[in-house]
Every structure is written in C-alpha cells, then in structure tokens.
Design an enzyme around this catalytic site. Structure first.
Site, short mmCIF file in Angstrom:
data_model
loop_
_atom_site.label_atom_id
_atom_site.label_comp_id
_atom_site.label_asym_id
_atom_site.label_seq_id
_atom_site.Cartn_x
_atom_site.Cartn_y
_atom_site.Cartn_z
N ASP A 256 -20.80 -14.37 26.21
CA ASP A 256 -19.45 -15.03 26.01
C ASP A 256 -19.43 -16.22 25.36
O ASP A 256 -20.17 -17.24 25.55
CB ASP A 256 -18.93 -15.27 27.41
N GLU A 305 -40.28 -10.60 26.36
CA GLU A 305 -41.18 -10.35 27.35
C GLU A 305 -40.93 -9.02 28.17
O GLU A 305 -41.75 -8.21 28.62
CB GLU A 305 -40.86 -11.53 28.51
C1 NOJ Z 1 -14.06 -14.71 25.91
C2 NOJ Z 1 -13.62 -13.60 27.21
O1 NOJ Z 1 -13.54 -12.67 26.32
C3 NOJ Z 1 -12.36 -14.32 27.65
O2 NOJ Z 1 -11.70 -13.22 28.35
C4 NOJ Z 1 -12.30 -15.37 28.27
O3 NOJ Z 1 -11.04 -15.91 28.45
C5 NOJ Z 1 -12.96 -16.57 27.18
N1 NOJ Z 1 -14.23 -16.08 26.65
C6 NOJ Z 1 -13.59 -17.95 28.22
O4 NOJ Z 1 -14.62 -17.28 28.87
#
Ligand code: NOJ
Length: 606
Positions: A256, A305
């Site tokens: 993310d 790994e």
């Molecule tokens: C991207 C994620 O896909 C989204 O849903 C989220 O709100 C933001 N990152 C923050 O983590």
C-alpha cells in the site's frame, strides 16, 4: 469499531499453529464441486505448479473481505466467508487472490489503518481462519497475496498510543513524524502538505496535561499517522512482519502507498503549487522519493530467501506445490510516469506495479494503444511483467466509468448509460486479458456490477467523504457487498444484511443468476480465463505485434492468437482471423470480411 488487542508492542510473534481442523468448505453453487481434493489435479494447478514465475502472467483477483461473503451474519464479510467461496474462485480460473487488509484495526479507513500487523481483526475472524484460508486456497491451486500497509499505522497502534502517552521526548515519537508547529504559539501546521483525503496533513496533539503540543504527519486520515522510515526500528519491524506472513504461507504482498514511505529531508513546503495538480504529474516531497528503493531492495532479500526453497520430493510434492514458486510484491505506486513505475520493479526490488495509467485510460483505441506501448517499453529494460487493471476498491467501477463521457476521472457518481458501459467493460476486459503480463480483477467485475451511485450519505464510510474529499472520495459505491444468489437476505452475501445497502437489481446480477447462462458476463470471464489456462502463451512475453486496422480498432497478434477490439460506437468491417475463441458480444463469422460489432473485442485462433 472492533475490539483491538492490547498485547504485543513490537516483538515478533510466531504464527499461530492451528489447533483445530478446518471446517470443510461449503459450496452452495450446485454446479461446482465442493471437494477441494480433486482440485489438486485441476488445470489451474497443473499450469501454475510447474510455473516458477507464475506471477509474470497471473490473473489475480482482488477480494475486498468486508464485501465478499459474510459467514456469521453480522453484515460484514469475513475470512471464513472468503474460504467458503474458494471453489467459486477456482472455477472462475484465477491464479491468485489479493486480500485487502483484514488485520486488527479500528476501521477508520476500512482496515488501511492497522493497529496490529500480526493479528486478524475479530470482525474478520482469527489467525486460525487466516491459516485455514491460505491452506485451502493452496489446495485449490490458488495463491494468496495479502495487503501490507507500511506508510502509516493506525493511531491505535501500540507505538503511536505510547508515543502520545509518554509525551514530548518519547523515543517512540521518532518512529512517526512529530514536529513543532509554526506560528507564535505553534498553532500552524509544520508545512503546507494536504491530506489525500482533504484538509491539512497534520494534526496537533493535546498533551496529557491538556496543553496543545506537537503536530504529527498523516498523508491520509488523522487516524493514520505516517511512519518515519528513517528510524531503523520501523524497517526492522516491517521485515519481521514480512516473515510472519511468509511463515503463515502467503505467496506475496500488495504494498500500500509504496511510493510514500520516504519523505524529502526537512519536509519542505510545496509552496505555490496546487497539490492536487501536482499529484500524479510531478514528484512531490512526500511521494516517489528515490529513497524508497533502498527499502524495497532490503525487502527483496527477505522474500527471496523464501522463494528459493526447493520443491519437496516425494508423494507430497504435488500437495505442497506452492512452496516451489517465487513469492512476490506488487506495488501500489502512483507515479508521474510509467518509466518511474518501472523503477519499483527493477530486478532487485518489487515484482509488479499496478498500471494506473492503463486504469485511467478511456475506451479509445489510439489512447489504449499508446499506453500499452509505453507500458511494455518501460517494463522491458527492467525485465518486469506489465500489469493491467481496470477496477479496484478505490475507483468507480469500470462498467460505470465507460458508460459516462470520457474525462470525468475515476470518481464518478453518475449512473451514465448502463448498457453501453457494460458492453464496453466486457470488451475492455477481453482486451486486457489478451495483453502480455499479469491482470488484476476486482471482485464483482466478473458479474458486470455497476458502481452504486445513489448510496444515501448516512451509510457512507469512506473517510475521504467526511474530510471534504480530496482527490479520492465517494469510494463506497464500488465496495457494496457482492450478490451470490437471486434472492434471500443480502443476495447470498450473508444471513444478516450487508454493511452497505445493495440495489434491488443485485439479484439478477448474482452469481446464481449468471452461472451457466450463455453470454452472461460471468461466463465471459470464465471462458476467457479458461482459454488463458489452456494456452499459457497468451499472457507470456513482453510485446504485441500490431496489425493494420481501421480507425478506432485495435488488432494485434500474440503468437497464434489475434485480438481485435472495436472502440467505435458502430460496427466496422475487418478481415476474419480464423476461429473465434471468445467474443464480448455475439458475433457471426462468415468467410472473408467480418463485421466487428460496436464496442466489441474478439479473440481469434489463427
Ligand atoms: C491505498 C488504498 O488502496 C486505499 O484504500 C487507502 O485508503 C489508502 N491507500 C491509504 O492506506
């Protein structure tokens, strides 16, 4: 709000050893076998198992756990619900699932605010459920990718709670970005950055004695404080978290905000620039900083790994096939150009990066061809596969985007022309699945679900909505729980309603209503994925050979296959290319010239 664990600060814990046998998978879609055992010899497994670089052409299905299937009738999807529907995913023909976060979280941003990276939130189940899900998915020939949220934690994470409790000078504050405010009394935020969800990217804390204190950085909601990746404890902690889930058996991680971990030294102001205009077009001091790549090089050594394990010998080898393939990272990195995205997937970094440029391209032949070419060219020098994606949990479903005029962006609250949108969406999917590389499918798109554009404001949960919506907003409409059955409470999602209301039409779009129905969107996806499995060459390679085609039409060859896509609103005459394998609308082929209907894609075997 769910209960949060209060134990474990940052000590790595061992994955839970399951102490009870998994319950058998229920399979109430009568057409599909409920018994996982025979699946070990299905074509999916046979193809994938022998294929060490499985991820190069994998079709990966995004499960949004809250909205997929609810096993306990509380209106919220859960891991056991996902597990119960694995046979559906096997029969759909996907190679892997990516699960959006299911970790312990107060759910300020639907789980992208993690309070404990090694625990499952009780609303989704337990570590035992996660273990059972991973094992059963493997039994069925499906790999499992989990979401990793390293840019920020929840404000309920033990580190952050203690940082606040211990007050100014606490070493735990160094693991986040705490700064004194500007202005005479520190009443102004330390810089001019804005939260992606709207409003300032800084929140001032109130110290325990009631006085206003320092500010902390949160690029998203205030409940999501950004980690300070310059602090070694943060890196140590995340490498340990990687190992925890790798030991649980996962096959990879979706990273993310992969472009956000490192901030420019000194956290400089943006100045006169309008942040919204800069995002996605320029490198800003909080996104796509070159320093992130060192983090991914370190992560890659951890992953490798695990990837290097040899295939186990003997009779159990088939049952443990998933241990033989590489584990992967896929980056959610919004960068100004595909060339900068390619930096994330250099051979010693991550494996894949989502192709958001493709996602944001209109249904327009020339624009699509340009982005396909740019992507393939950018990925070739680093040897990474291209990825293709049309929908996810953050954008308006592509069925609705394509039913609206081009240029409205990815956050649309207009129903548009539903019939046109679905027709184009089906054509766009077939086009995507004919391209070399890996493709991502978002749950429900295989049913042709539209965006739910008329959710009443009082049921909305997207934090972007409440913060005046910055660039993201109104994301609830693509997160409505998906329909499994024609009738019944929440159309088979669960027995107790659904956390967002489903439209009445959901029943007719359900899995039950579409299964076995020739021409249904579900059967179109199944046919296309079956063809990809039968012909592994279809997703392989890193190039397409463009064929001459009339304006508005794309035609390209991939080995023995030809794909033709008409993005025009009228039929176009083209030569036939042999036998039709799959087509997004009904087509009649006669000898010689062929009429390719409006907004239609056809796959041919030459
Ligand atoms: C991207 C994620 O896909 C989204 O849903 C989220 O709100 C933001 N990152 C923050 O983590």
């Amino acid at each position: 709000m769910s209960a949060l664990p209060t134990d474990s600060l940052c000590e790595p814990t061992n994955p839970a050893e399951p102490t009870e046998p998994s319950k058998p998978i229920k399979d109430d879609m009568s057409q599909h076998s409920a018994d996982p055992a025979p699946a070990a010899t299905t074509s999916a497994l046979a193809t994938v198992a022998r294929h060490r670089d499985w991820w190069r052409d994998a079709v990966i299905y995004q499960v949004y756990p809250r909205s997929f299937a609810d096993s306990d009738g509380d209106g919220m999807g859960d891991l056991e619900g996902v597990r119960s529907r694995l046979p559906y995913l096997r029969d759909l023909g996907v190679d892997a699932v990516w699960l959006s976060p299911f970790y312990a979280s107060p759910q300020a941003d639907a789980g992208y605010d993690v309070a404990d990276y090694r625990a499952v939130d009780p609303m989704f189940g337990s570590l035992l459920d996660a273990d059972a899900l991973i094992r059963d998915a493997h039994e069925l020939g499906i790999r499992v990718i989990v979401d990793l949220v390293p840019n920020h934690s929840s404000d309920q994470h033990e580190w952050f709670k203690r940082a606040l409790r211990e007050g100014p000078g606490s070493p735990l504050r160094d693991r986040y970005h705490f700064r004194p405010g500007k202005g005479e009394n520190g009443e102004l935020p330390p810089n001019d950055w804005e939260s992606i969800f709207g409003g300032p990217a800084w929140t001032r804390v109130t110290e325990r004695d009631g006085t206003p204190g320092d500010w902390y950085l949160h690029l998203f909601a205030p409940e999501q404080p950004d980690f300070n990746w310059d602090h070694p404890a943060v890196g140590d902690e995340f490498r340990s978290i990687l190992r925890f889930w790798l030991d649980m058996g996962v096959d990879g991680f979706r990273v993310d905000v992969a472009h956000g971990l490192v901030k420019a030294p000194g956290l400089p102001d943006l100045g006169d620039h309008e942040q919204l205009k800069l995002l996605g077009n320029d490198v800003v001091p909080f996104f796509d900083q070159d320093g992130v790549h060192e983090i991914y090089r370190q992560w890659r050594t951890v992953l490798d790994e695990y990837a290097k394990r040899e295939a186990p010998e003997g009779p159990s080898s088939e049952a443990r096939w998933w241990e033989t393939g590489g584990r992967i990272f896929v980056a959610e990195a919004w960068t100004p150009t595909v060339e900068r995205s390619a930096n994330y997937v250099r051979p010693d970094e991550l494996h894949q990066a989502f192709n958001f440029e493709y996602l944001t391209t209109h249904w327009h032949a020339a624009e699509l061809r340009a982005v396909v070419d740019r992507t393939l060219e950018a990925m070739r020098p680093v040897g990474a596969p291209a990825t293709w994606v049309l929908s996810n949990h953050d954008v308006t479903r592509h069925t609705t985007r394509f039913g609206n005029p081009a240029g409205l962006g990815t956050q649309i609250r207009l129903a548009g022309d539903r019939e046109l949108g679905l027709r184009r969406a089906r054509a766009a999917t077939l086009l995507m699945l004919a391209l070399p590389g890996s493709a991502y499918i978002y749950q429900g798109e295989e049913l042709g679900l539209p965006e739910v554009v008329d959710l009443p404001d009082e049921v909305r949960q997207d934090p972007a909505y409440f913060r005046g919506a910055g660039q993201d907003g109104f994301r609830d409409g693509c997160r409505v729980p998906i329909p499994w059955t024609r009738t019944g409470p929440s159309y088979g999602f669960g027995d107790g309603g659904s956390w967002l209301p489903q439209p009445r039409e959901w029943g007719e779009l359900s899995v039950e209503a579409q299964t076995g129905v020739t021409g249904s969107t579900l059967e179109l996806y199944r046919s296309a994925l079956a063809v990809r499995h039968e012909h592994p060459d279809l997703g392989a390679g890193d190039s397409v050979t463009w064929l001459e085609a009339p304006e508005g039409v794309l035609a390209f060859r991939r080995g023995e296959f030809v794909c033709t896509a008409n993005t025009n609103g009228t039929a176009v005459r083209i030569p036939g290319y042999g036998r039709v394998l799959v087509s997004s609308t009904e087509v009649v082929v006669t000898d010689g010239e062929f009429e390719l209907p409006a907004d239609t894609t056809v796959w041919w075997a030459g």
